[in-house]
Every structure is written in C-alpha cells, then in structure tokens.
Design a protein around this motif. Structure first.
Motif: not given
Ligand code: GTP
Ligand code: MG
Length: 217
Positions: A121, A67, A168
């Motif tokens: 979200y 990251k 997902e």
C-alpha cells in the motif's frame, strides 16, 4: 450435575485452542529477535538505526471470531489457524521509505522464515490515503511435537505514515466508521502531506548514508 461428553477429537481441538496464544506469542518473540539482530548489524555497518520502534500484539479472541463471521467461515480452530493471517501482528516503524524495501529484500532471502503474501500500500495507497507495506510471513517454531510454522502479519511504515494511520484510526472510531466527507477530504490532504514529508526525508537519508549506501544489508 452435568455430564460432559467429549470425544478425543474435540479434546485435541480444545488443547490446540488453549495453546494457540502461546504459540503466536513465541512466533512474535522469535521474529522480534531476528529483526533486532538485523537492526544491530545495520547500525554497525551504516551508523544509524533504520527502525524507530517495533510493536507487537495478539488479536483478541472476540476479534478473531468476528473476523471469521465476517468472512462467512465456521468458527473452528482449523479456520482460525489457516484462514486468519493476522492473529499475531507486528508493526515496524521506520524513518525512511527506502529502508522498508531494504528490509523486505533481506527478508525474502532468509531461509529461517517464509513470505506468504505481500500487499504494497506504499506503491499503491488505499483510496483514503493509507500507506504501509503488509507482509504475511511464517516463522518456524521447533517444538517437542516437531516443527510448526506460525503466521505473523508484519506492517511496515514510516513515522509519517504511522502518524497518519493513528489519526485516521481515531477518527474512524470517533465517527463510528461513518467519517463525514469534509473530514475524509482533510485526511486525504494530510496523507499527501505525509507522503511529501517522506519524499523530503529521502533526500536527508542520502546525506546520512553518503558512500556507505552500497554496504546496506
Ligand atoms: P482484513 O485483514 O480481513 O481486515 O482484510 P485485509 O487482509 O484485506 O486487510 P489489509 O491487509 O488491507 O489491512 C489489515 C490491517 O491494516 C488492518 O487491520 C489495519 O491495522 C491496517 N489498515 C488497513 N487499512 C487501513 C486504513 O485505511 N486505515 C488504518 N488506520 N489502518 C488500516
Ligand atoms: Mg489482513
């Protein structure tokens, strides 16, 4: 034999690197205890538990380094602590959307943690349909060296949102991050179905809560 030349500053950083996972784990433990207490009180007040389950994890060192690289940051302990907000992660799964916001509101008013960032979200789902409320908090640890605030990323979502996100995630990795368009389309439809389910459950929550709604923490 090798002769290691290591300065005081490097030694301090090495010590810091060594104790980081323990500090993040302690922050997760503290936070989990706070949430458990809220859950217990909520149950007494309202007769049901808003939380289905809680999961915690510490990010693997490799993922932290990846990251930092992705963000174009130097691999230093300072960057890890200051620039990566999800080294400690907690996922709280709820039955009802409304209870997510009730908990958020409660967290905002506590003085034993600080909210650093909120990404909603749920109000604004990602284009693929992903829904969750992400909150970065800082939790204080009282150590011999003094007080230290550790960051934790809390992801709050319903069972339906969690089910969708798990599927997902599996598909994303199955297709090596290149999900074919027809699967993307199916996933978007599934996200709509999950949202519809949450809206239906909202009505049922009213049945459970009845007049007790006003007393919610
Ligand atoms: P990074 O933290 O750098 O990845 O970017 P960001 O801070 O913009 O990420 P964000 O807060 O949007 O999301 C962080 C985490 O949320 C991810 O590590 C996942 O756990 C979860 N997440 C975000 N988007 C998705 C998604 O589309 N699908 C699934 N399954 N999980 C997601
Ligand atoms: Mg993030």
């Amino acid at each position: 034999m090798y002769q290691w030349e290591i300065g005081d500053d490097q030694l301090r950083k090495l010590e810091e690197w060594k104790k980081l996972p323990t500090l993040y784990q302690l922050a997760l433990d503290e936070l989990k205890n706070k949430i458990k207490l809220i859950q217990t009180e909520w149950k007494i007040l309202n007769g049901y538990s808003p939380i289905e389950h809680i999961k915690t994890r510490i990010k693997e060192p490799k993922s932290i380094l990846d990251k930092l690289e992705r963000k174009g940051l130097e691999m230093t302990v300072d960057n890890m602590v200051n620039k990566i907000h999800d080294i400690a992660g907690m996922r709280i799964v709820f039955s009802f959307v409304k209870d997510i916001y009730k908990l958020l509101d409660h967290l905002r008013h506590r003085d034993d943690l600080t909210i650093i960032e909120i990404k909603d979200y749920i109000a604004k789902p990602k284009p693929n349909g992903y829904q969750s409320l992400h909150v970065i908090v800082a939790v204080p640890l009282t150590l011999f060296e003094g007080q230290r605030w550790m960051k934790v990323e809390i992801q709050m979502r319903t069972l339906a949102m969690d089910f969708w996100a798990s599927m997902e995630h599996i598909l994303f990795y199955k297709y090596d991050k290149q999900v074919p368009p027809h699967v993307v389309q199916e996933l978007t439809e599934a996200a709509k179905a999950a949202d519809a389910l949450d809206k239906k459950m909202h009505g049922l929550r009213r049945e459970i809560m009845g007049a007790a709604e006003a007393s919610l923490p």
